[in-house]
Design a protein around this motif. Sequence first.
Motif, PDB file in Angstrom:
ATOM      1  N   GLU A 207       8.958  16.774  -4.933  1.00 35.15           N
ATOM      2  CA  GLU A 207       8.205  15.862  -4.066  1.00 35.15           C
ATOM      3  C   GLU A 207       9.059  15.407  -2.883  1.00 35.15           C
ATOM      4  OE1 GLU A 207       5.026  15.090  -4.226  1.00 35.15           O
ATOM      5  OE2 GLU A 207       4.642  16.127  -6.115  1.00 35.15           O
ATOM      6  N   LEU A 208      10.318  15.106  -3.157  1.00 38.15           N
ATOM      7  CA  LEU A 208      11.228  14.651  -2.108  1.00 38.15           C
ATOM      8  C   LEU A 208      11.476  15.771  -1.099  1.00 38.15           C
ATOM      9  CD1 LEU A 208      12.792  12.104  -1.377  1.00 38.15           C
ATOM     10  CD2 LEU A 208      14.713  12.985  -2.673  1.00 38.15           C
ATOM     11  N   LYS A 209      11.676  16.975  -1.589  1.00 40.91           N
ATOM     12  CA  LYS A 209      11.925  18.120  -0.708  1.00 40.91           C
ATOM     13  C   LYS A 209      10.715  18.400   0.182  1.00 40.91           C
ATOM     14  CE  LYS A 209      13.477  22.941  -0.759  1.00 40.91           C
ATOM     15  NZ  LYS A 209      13.048  23.169   0.577  1.00 40.91           N
ATOM     16  N   GLN A 210       9.518  18.306  -0.388  1.00 41.71           N
ATOM     17  CA  GLN A 210       8.303  18.534   0.400  1.00 41.71           C
ATOM     18  C   GLN A 210       8.225  17.549   1.567  1.00 41.71           C
ATOM     19  OE1 GLN A 210       5.104  18.120  -2.403  1.00 41.71           O
ATOM     20  NE2 GLN A 210       5.228  20.244  -3.084  1.00 41.71           N
ATOM     21  N   ARG A 211       8.560  16.298   1.287  1.00 40.93           N
ATOM     22  CA  ARG A 211       8.498  15.282   2.326  1.00 40.93           C
ATOM     23  C   ARG A 211       9.579  15.480   3.387  1.00 40.93           C
ATOM     24  NH1 ARG A 211       5.677  14.134  -1.402  1.00 40.93           N
ATOM     25  NH2 ARG A 211       3.939  12.706  -1.386  1.00 40.93           N
TER      26      ARG A 211
ATOM     27  N   ILE B 133       9.185   6.259   5.094  1.00 41.33           N
ATOM     28  CA  ILE B 133       8.928   5.215   4.095  1.00 41.33           C
ATOM     29  C   ILE B 133       8.755   5.864   2.720  1.00 41.33           C
ATOM     30  CG2 ILE B 133       7.253   3.487   3.319  1.00 41.33           C
ATOM     31  CD1 ILE B 133       6.771   2.878   6.342  1.00 41.33           C
ATOM     32  N   GLU B 134       7.966   6.937   2.648  1.00 43.90           N
ATOM     33  CA  GLU B 134       7.736   7.635   1.383  1.00 43.90           C
ATOM     34  C   GLU B 134       9.039   8.190   0.813  1.00 43.90           C
ATOM     35  OE1 GLU B 134       4.634  10.565   1.515  1.00 43.90           O
ATOM     36  OE2 GLU B 134       3.163   9.142   2.281  1.00 43.90           O
ATOM     37  N   ILE B 135       9.873   8.756   1.670  1.00 41.06           N
ATOM     38  CA  ILE B 135      11.154   9.316   1.232  1.00 41.06           C
ATOM     39  C   ILE B 135      12.041   8.216   0.648  1.00 41.06           C
ATOM     40  CG2 ILE B 135      13.332  10.333   2.073  1.00 41.06           C
ATOM     41  CD1 ILE B 135      11.550  12.073   3.960  1.00 41.06           C
ATOM     42  N   ASN B 136      12.092   7.070   1.321  1.00 44.22           N
ATOM     43  CA  ASN B 136      12.904   5.951   0.814  1.00 44.22           C
ATOM     44  C   ASN B 136      12.406   5.481  -0.541  1.00 44.22           C
ATOM     45  OD1 ASN B 136      14.639   5.900   3.006  1.00 44.22           O
ATOM     46  ND2 ASN B 136      13.403   4.442   4.142  1.00 44.22           N
ATOM     47  N   ILE B 137      11.104   5.420  -0.719  1.00 48.98           N
ATOM     48  CA  ILE B 137      10.534   4.993  -2.005  1.00 48.98           C
ATOM     49  C   ILE B 137      10.871   6.009  -3.093  1.00 48.98           C
ATOM     50  CG2 ILE B 137       8.381   4.577  -3.266  1.00 48.98           C
ATOM     51  CD1 ILE B 137       7.266   3.422  -0.583  1.00 48.98           C
ATOM     52  N   LEU B 138      10.719   7.292  -2.785  1.00 48.37           N
ATOM     53  CA  LEU B 138      11.027   8.340  -3.768  1.00 48.37           C
ATOM     54  C   LEU B 138      12.500   8.332  -4.166  1.00 48.37           C
ATOM     55  CD1 LEU B 138       8.936  11.413  -2.586  1.00 48.37           C
ATOM     56  CD2 LEU B 138       8.782  10.254  -4.786  1.00 48.37           C
ATOM     57  N   GLN B 139      13.380   8.051  -3.214  1.00 49.61           N
ATOM     58  CA  GLN B 139      14.807   8.073  -3.507  1.00 49.61           C
ATOM     59  C   GLN B 139      15.209   6.967  -4.478  1.00 49.61           C
ATOM     60  OE1 GLN B 139      16.391   8.264   0.500  1.00 49.61           O
ATOM     61  NE2 GLN B 139      16.805  10.440   0.270  1.00 49.61           N
TER      62      GLN B 139
ATOM     63  N   ASP C   5       3.942   8.851  14.438  1.00 52.07           N
ATOM     64  CA  ASP C   5       3.175   8.066  13.468  1.00 52.07           C
ATOM     65  C   ASP C   5       3.374   8.604  12.053  1.00 52.07           C
ATOM     66  OD1 ASP C   5       1.873  10.388  14.425  1.00 52.07           O
ATOM     67  OD2 ASP C   5      -0.081   9.655  13.742  1.00 52.07           O
ATOM     68  N   LEU C   6       3.360   9.923  11.914  1.00 51.99           N
ATOM     69  CA  LEU C   6       3.542  10.544  10.605  1.00 51.99           C
ATOM     70  C   LEU C   6       5.007  10.535  10.167  1.00 51.99           C
ATOM     71  CD1 LEU C   6       1.082  13.548  11.004  1.00 51.99           C
ATOM     72  CD2 LEU C   6       0.728  11.451   9.717  1.00 51.99           C
ATOM     73  N   VAL C   7       5.919  10.578  11.135  1.00 52.11           N
ATOM     74  CA  VAL C   7       7.354  10.542  10.822  1.00 52.11           C
ATOM     75  C   VAL C   7       7.683   9.219  10.140  1.00 52.11           C
ATOM     76  CG1 VAL C   7       9.664  10.361  11.855  1.00 52.11           C
ATOM     77  CG2 VAL C   7       8.093  12.151  12.617  1.00 52.11           C
TER      78      VAL C   7
ATOM     79  N   LYS D  24       0.805  -1.225   0.000  1.00 43.53           N
ATOM     80  CA  LYS D  24       0.000   0.000   0.000  1.00 43.53           C
ATOM     81  C   LYS D  24       0.836   1.274   0.000  1.00 43.53           C
ATOM     82  CE  LYS D  24      -4.003  -2.049   2.232  1.00 43.53           C
ATOM     83  NZ  LYS D  24      -4.830  -2.108   3.428  1.00 43.53           N
ATOM     84  N   GLU D  25       1.932   1.277   0.769  1.00 38.68           N
ATOM     85  CA  GLU D  25       2.757   2.489   0.850  1.00 38.68           C
ATOM     86  C   GLU D  25       3.370   2.812  -0.510  1.00 38.68           C
ATOM     87  OE1 GLU D  25       3.259  -0.040   3.119  1.00 38.68           O
ATOM     88  OE2 GLU D  25       2.519   0.879   4.956  1.00 38.68           O
ATOM     89  N   LYS D  26       3.976   1.808  -1.131  1.00 38.97           N
ATOM     90  CA  LYS D  26       4.623   2.045  -2.425  1.00 38.97           C
ATOM     91  C   LYS D  26       3.592   2.434  -3.473  1.00 38.97           C
ATOM     92  CE  LYS D  26       8.185   0.478  -5.433  1.00 38.97           C
ATOM     93  NZ  LYS D  26       9.388  -0.302  -5.515  1.00 38.97           N
TER      94      LYS D  26
END
Length: 148
Positions: free
Chosen positions: A57-61, A82-88, A75-77, A20-22
Amino acid sequence: MTLLEQLNQEMKQAMKQKDKEKLSVVRMVKASLQNETIKLGKEQLSEDEELTILSRELKQRKDSLQEFKSAGRDDLVKKLEIEINILQEYMPKQLSDDELEAIVQSTIQEVNATSMHEMGKVMGAIMPKVKGKADGSKINMLVKKHLS
């Protein structure tokens, strides 16, 4: 393979694996790319434009991550990390500190900068060279170190 094609493949794979995250991140990036394509009135974005959107997108996160950490929202951190790792995964390989140092020094010599007053000129010359491969704040810090 364009980034959009790669994202389509990743989206299918994430659906099959029920990741789901990816899936969420891939859909969001894909939407950002499509929105920019429509906004610019183009058929397809250039690699440079795609990289700009990914970087944004990466900078926003990363900015949000700092805000959430200071607010104690663990919880949000975790979700943002996870989102940052996927974007990278979609970003080009980042330059090492030594490579950045060399680029900064050569660019300062190219533009004949000698003082902090010329920092804008140096930054303007460096950023296209390292687009997506280095963090702007890190470059800013190196330029300040060499010009002061």
